[in-house]
Write an enzyme that holds these catalytic residues in place. Structure first.
Site, PDB file in Angstrom:
ATOM      1  N   LYS A 181       0.841  -1.204   0.000  1.00  0.00           N
ATOM      2  CA  LYS A 181       0.000   0.000   0.000  1.00  0.00           C
ATOM      3  C   LYS A 181       0.878   1.256   0.000  1.00  0.00           C
ATOM      4  O   LYS A 181       0.664   2.178  -0.775  1.00  0.00           O
ATOM      5  CB  LYS A 181      -0.883   0.004   1.240  1.00  0.00           C
ATOM      6  CG  LYS A 181      -1.610   1.312   1.509  1.00  0.00           C
ATOM      7  CD  LYS A 181      -2.532   1.250   2.714  1.00  0.00           C
ATOM      8  CE  LYS A 181      -1.826   1.461   4.012  1.00  0.00           C
ATOM      9  NZ  LYS A 181      -1.510   2.856   4.362  1.00  0.00           N
ATOM     10  N   ASN A 182       1.890   1.265   0.878  1.00  0.00           N
ATOM     11  CA  ASN A 182       2.668   2.482   1.077  1.00  0.00           C
ATOM     12  C   ASN A 182       3.729   2.711   0.015  1.00  0.00           C
ATOM     13  O   ASN A 182       4.419   3.722   0.032  1.00  0.00           O
ATOM     14  CB  ASN A 182       3.288   2.501   2.475  1.00  0.00           C
ATOM     15  CG  ASN A 182       2.209   2.712   3.534  1.00  0.00           C
ATOM     16  OD1 ASN A 182       1.063   3.003   3.189  1.00  0.00           O
ATOM     17  ND2 ASN A 182       2.563   2.521   4.785  1.00  0.00           N
ATOM     18  N   CYS A 239      -5.212  12.388  12.258  1.00  0.00           N
ATOM     19  CA  CYS A 239      -5.960  11.124  12.186  1.00  0.00           C
ATOM     20  C   CYS A 239      -5.828  10.520  13.574  1.00  0.00           C
ATOM     21  O   CYS A 239      -5.226  11.099  14.460  1.00  0.00           O
ATOM     22  CB  CYS A 239      -5.387  10.232  11.101  1.00  0.00           C
ATOM     23  SG  CYS A 239      -3.854   9.478  11.584  1.00  0.00           S
ATOM     24  N   ARG A 274       0.040  14.625  12.696  1.00  0.00           N
ATOM     25  CA  ARG A 274       0.573  14.325  11.365  1.00  0.00           C
ATOM     26  C   ARG A 274       0.607  15.560  10.455  1.00  0.00           C
ATOM     27  O   ARG A 274      -0.020  15.615   9.407  1.00  0.00           O
ATOM     28  CB  ARG A 274      -0.200  13.172  10.739  1.00  0.00           C
ATOM     29  CG  ARG A 274      -0.153  11.962  11.662  1.00  0.00           C
ATOM     30  CD  ARG A 274      -0.761  10.741  11.099  1.00  0.00           C
ATOM     31  NE  ARG A 274       0.078  10.177  10.029  1.00  0.00           N
ATOM     32  CZ  ARG A 274      -0.328   9.138   9.305  1.00  0.00           C
ATOM     33  NH1 ARG A 274      -1.502   8.618   9.532  1.00  0.00           N
ATOM     34  NH2 ARG A 274       0.443   8.663   8.344  1.00  0.00           N
ATOM     35  N   ASP A 319       4.669   0.701  12.095  1.00  0.00           N
ATOM     36  CA  ASP A 319       3.463   0.041  11.558  1.00  0.00           C
ATOM     37  C   ASP A 319       3.335  -1.403  12.017  1.00  0.00           C
ATOM     38  O   ASP A 319       2.325  -2.045  11.734  1.00  0.00           O
ATOM     39  CB  ASP A 319       3.463   0.084  10.028  1.00  0.00           C
ATOM     40  CG  ASP A 319       3.230   1.487   9.519  1.00  0.00           C
ATOM     41  OD1 ASP A 319       3.397   1.728   8.313  1.00  0.00           O
ATOM     42  OD2 ASP A 319       2.898   2.364  10.349  1.00  0.00           O
ATOM     43  N   ARG A 355      -8.843  -0.588   4.495  1.00  0.00           N
ATOM     44  CA  ARG A 355      -7.984   0.420   3.863  1.00  0.00           C
ATOM     45  C   ARG A 355      -6.628  -0.164   3.499  1.00  0.00           C
ATOM     46  O   ARG A 355      -5.977   0.262   2.565  1.00  0.00           O
ATOM     47  CB  ARG A 355      -7.759   1.591   4.822  1.00  0.00           C
ATOM     48  CG  ARG A 355      -9.018   2.298   5.228  1.00  0.00           C
ATOM     49  CD  ARG A 355      -8.717   3.514   6.031  1.00  0.00           C
ATOM     50  NE  ARG A 355      -7.664   4.304   5.383  1.00  0.00           N
ATOM     51  CZ  ARG A 355      -7.265   5.484   5.820  1.00  0.00           C
ATOM     52  NH1 ARG A 355      -7.818   5.997   6.901  1.00  0.00           N
ATOM     53  NH2 ARG A 355      -6.323   6.161   5.201  1.00  0.00           N
TER      54      ARG A 355
HETATM   55  C1  EPZ Z   1       4.147   7.022   6.375  1.00  0.00           C
HETATM   56  O1  EPZ Z   1       3.326   8.036   6.924  1.00  0.00           O
HETATM   57  C2  EPZ Z   1       3.257   5.795   6.248  1.00  0.00           C
HETATM   58  N1  EPZ Z   1       2.150   6.090   5.322  1.00  0.00           N
HETATM   59  C3  EPZ Z   1       2.708   5.400   7.619  1.00  0.00           C
HETATM   60  O2  EPZ Z   1       1.948   4.214   7.467  1.00  0.00           O
HETATM   61  C4  EPZ Z   1       3.901   5.121   8.540  1.00  0.00           C
HETATM   62  O3  EPZ Z   1       3.413   4.817   9.832  1.00  0.00           O
HETATM   63  C5  EPZ Z   1       4.811   6.346   8.599  1.00  0.00           C
HETATM   64  O4  EPZ Z   1       5.233   6.719   7.261  1.00  0.00           O
HETATM   65  C6  EPZ Z   1       6.059   6.097   9.436  1.00  0.00           C
HETATM   66  O5  EPZ Z   1       6.776   5.015   8.898  1.00  0.00           O
HETATM   67  C7  EPZ Z   1       2.409   6.105   3.991  1.00  0.00           C
HETATM   68  O6  EPZ Z   1       3.527   5.853   3.543  1.00  0.00           O
HETATM   69  C8  EPZ Z   1       1.250   6.396   3.095  1.00  0.00           C
HETATM   70  P1  EPZ Z   1       6.036  10.460   8.428  1.00  0.00           P
HETATM   71  P2  EPZ Z   1       3.849   9.568   6.933  1.00  0.00           P
HETATM   72  O7  EPZ Z   1       5.908  11.701   7.625  1.00  0.00           O
HETATM   73  O8  EPZ Z   1       4.751   9.789   5.785  1.00  0.00           O
HETATM   74  C9  EPZ Z   1       6.099  13.865  11.728  1.00  0.00           C
HETATM   75  C10 EPZ Z   1       0.094   2.825   7.740  1.00  0.00           C
HETATM   76  O9  EPZ Z   1      -0.348   2.272   8.746  1.00  0.00           O
HETATM   77  N2  EPZ Z   1       6.030  14.806  10.593  1.00  0.00           N
HETATM   78  O10 EPZ Z   1       7.216   9.558   8.193  1.00  0.00           O
HETATM   79  O11 EPZ Z   1       2.657  10.429   7.100  1.00  0.00           O
HETATM   80  C11 EPZ Z   1       4.846  13.001  11.849  1.00  0.00           C
HETATM   81  O12 EPZ Z   1       3.849  13.661  12.601  1.00  0.00           O
HETATM   82  C12 EPZ Z   1       0.552   4.267   7.795  1.00  0.00           C
HETATM   83  O13 EPZ Z   1       0.249   2.261   6.619  1.00  0.00           O
HETATM   84  C13 EPZ Z   1       6.013  16.173  10.851  1.00  0.00           C
HETATM   85  O14 EPZ Z   1       6.043  16.611  11.997  1.00  0.00           O
HETATM   86  O15 EPZ Z   1       4.710   9.586   8.267  1.00  0.00           O
HETATM   87  C14 EPZ Z   1       5.367  11.767  12.552  1.00  0.00           C
HETATM   88  O16 EPZ Z   1       5.402  12.005  13.946  1.00  0.00           O
HETATM   89  C15 EPZ Z   1       0.252   4.882   9.143  1.00  0.00           C
HETATM   90  N3  EPZ Z   1       5.963  17.040   9.798  1.00  0.00           N
HETATM   91  C16 EPZ Z   1       6.793  11.630  12.027  1.00  0.00           C
HETATM   92  O17 EPZ Z   1       7.150  12.923  11.494  1.00  0.00           O
HETATM   93  C17 EPZ Z   1       5.929  16.607   8.486  1.00  0.00           C
HETATM   94  O18 EPZ Z   1       5.895  17.449   7.561  1.00  0.00           O
HETATM   95  C18 EPZ Z   1       6.951  10.601  10.903  1.00  0.00           C
HETATM   96  O19 EPZ Z   1       5.924  10.856   9.985  1.00  0.00           O
HETATM   97  C19 EPZ Z   1       5.945  15.214   8.253  1.00  0.00           C
HETATM   98  C20 EPZ Z   1       6.004  14.324   9.307  1.00  0.00           C
END
Ligand code: EPZ
Length: 416
Positions: free
Chosen positions: A22-23, A116, A121, A304, A396
């Site tokens: 998915k990701n 969410c 996020r 995850d 999802r």
């Molecule tokens: C990706 O989400 C994945 N989703 C998530 O999988 C996964 O849990 C996550 O990466 C961490 O590995 C997809 O790839 C579609 P991040 P993402 O940006 O990119 C903070 C699932 O279950 N952050 O790596 O949204 C954020 O709040 C999903 O399949 C900021 O502060 O995660 C988090 O605490 C859930 N500002 C941390 O960084 C930003 O601009 C990591 O988030 C971006 C992120």
């Protein structure tokens, strides 16, 4: 709302096929916006999130054709670089259209995804990177408005490792003037899969999979065909289901090479894990040993898989300490596991899980995608029947979950 009914007590055995990731599919489908030529993707998982994204792309003017797990996208006629709140609120990964739209069309209006269940996020790093590449970005009325005649290559540094942040900026940089360097880049395999797809489309990218990615902008990208990598989180989820039931399961169309941290923990828990070229076999002991873990960016233990490991620790021998360092609120499965009889305590971002002999079936509620998976895993060994409510969260991210579990002998059925 659909529910799943699970009768616990069956040792899983047999073989199932893992679907496309998915990701990886979500950013890769968005990459089609970067070219006016058709792009074909195979091994695309049939998931609600994928359906949502394809509807969003169609709304923008992308021609979508789908035949089983093959999807062809033609963004030659895109005339509406807007991602509306209605679409984005149901699937925050829609933010991944931002980079490609700005790179190809010089403008984009994408609704802020909003928080969410697992956390706020924010997307500030996505915005900061585009601004560093010359885009004028305003956030007004819940939308990100970005405008630029042409993006310019820049040296980017993200404050924290962000998977979709890295992906958005890497896609944007493909068509920018000059070279972009992304420091502190996410190293996840899905980032590498996206980079491989972009290179097949004519992009010039080096370093993906490391924490410094270099992208030399090119005038245009062209069509290509790309096969989506296997879903390592789906793989880990089924390995946990086999492990908790003392089962003997083989998952095909996948490999251990993206799951070292998870396989390590399953072996520490007492499982025998045999990695084959295109499959993994797991043989579990009668009872698992507790394993502590700390989530962190790849290649460390993936956030995850945290919920799934809380479930297997709930009935393991010993006490496990689980630390969640990525998201601020990713323990919502804990209270539901307690309803099944788990003996655990939460202290901030740390969970202490004392394994119990038996869990009891109950009615529980899914709160987010991986929390749902954790409840299903626990239900497989809970005495009696468990009803898991709100399983739209599951749909999802897990393709035909009850079919795959039933194929392994689980007593599970969906009620509408
Ligand atoms: C990706 O989400 C994945 N989703 C998530 O999988 C996964 O849990 C996550 O990466 C961490 O590995 C997809 O790839 C579609 P991040 P993402 O940006 O990119 C903070 C699932 O279950 N952050 O790596 O949204 C954020 O709040 C999903 O399949 C900021 O502060 O995660 C988090 O605490 C859930 N500002 C941390 O960084 C930003 O601009 C990591 O988030 C971006 C992120």
């Amino acid at each position: 709302m659909d529910k799943l009914l699970i009768e616990g007590g069956v040792r899983l055995s047999g073989e199932i096929a893992i679907s496309g990731a998915k990701n990886a599919a979500l950013p890769i489908l968005c990459a089609a916006l970067l070219t006016s030529e058709p792009v074909t993707f195979t091994n695309v998982p049939r998931l609600n999130d994928i359906g949502t994204l394809l509807r969003l792309l169609e709304q923008m003017g992308v021609k979508v054709s789908r035949d089983g797990d093959t999807v062809t996208l033609d963004a030659g006629g895109v005339n509406n670089p807007v991602a509306s709140y209605e679409m984005v609120k149901t699937m925050r990964a829609s933010i991944l259209v931002l980079g490609p739209l700005v790179a190809r069309f010089g403008e984009a209006q994408v609704s802020l995804p909003g928080g969410c269940a697992i956390g706020a996020r924010p997307v500030d790093q996505h915005i900061k990177g585009l601004q560093a590449m010359g885009a004028e970005v305003k956030v007004e009325h819940g939308y990100v408005h970005a405008k630029v005649p042409k993006l310019k290559g820049a040296r980017l540094f993200t404050d924290m490792v962000t998977v979709t942040g890295t992906e958005n900026l890497m896609m944007a940089a493909c068509l920018a003037d000059g070279e972009t360097v992304i420091e502190n880049a996410a190293r996840e395999p899905e980032v590498v899969d996206l980079a491989n797809c972009l290179v097949a489309m004519g992009a010039q990218i080096s370093g993906a999979g490391g924490d410094v990615i270099r992208i030399k902008g090119v005038p245009a990208l062209h069509g290509a065909t790309h096969r989506i990598m296997p879903d390592r989180i789906e793989t880990g989820t089924y390995l946990c289901a086999a492990a908790i039931t003392g089962g003997d399961v083989r998952v095909t169309g996948t490999s251990t090479c993206y799951l070292d941290a998870v396989v390590d923990k399953l072996m520490d828990a007492g499982c025998e894990v045999i990695g084959e070229r295109d499959a993994i076999r797991l043989k579990a002991p009668a009872r698992l040993t507790s394993v502590s873990l700390r989530t962190a960016p790849y290649p460390a233990f993936p956030t995850d898989m945290q919920a799934q490991f809380m479930a297997i620790n709930a009935v393991a021998n010993g006490t496990a300490v689980i630390r969640e360092t990525i998201f601020e609120n990713r323990f919502m499965h804990a209270v539901e596991l307690q309803r099944l009889g788990a003996d655990l305590r939460i202290d901030g971002n740390t969970a202490f899980v004392k394994g119990v002999e038996r869990l009891q079936g109950a009615t529980v509620m899914a709160t987010d995608l991986r929390a749902s998976a954790s409840l299903i895993i626990a239900a497989l060994v809970a005495e009696g029947e468990t009803t898991v409510d709100r399983i739209y969260h599951l749909d999802r991210g897990y393709e035909r979950l009850e079919e795959k579990l039933s194929a392994l002998g689980a007593r599970v059925r969906r009620i509408r």
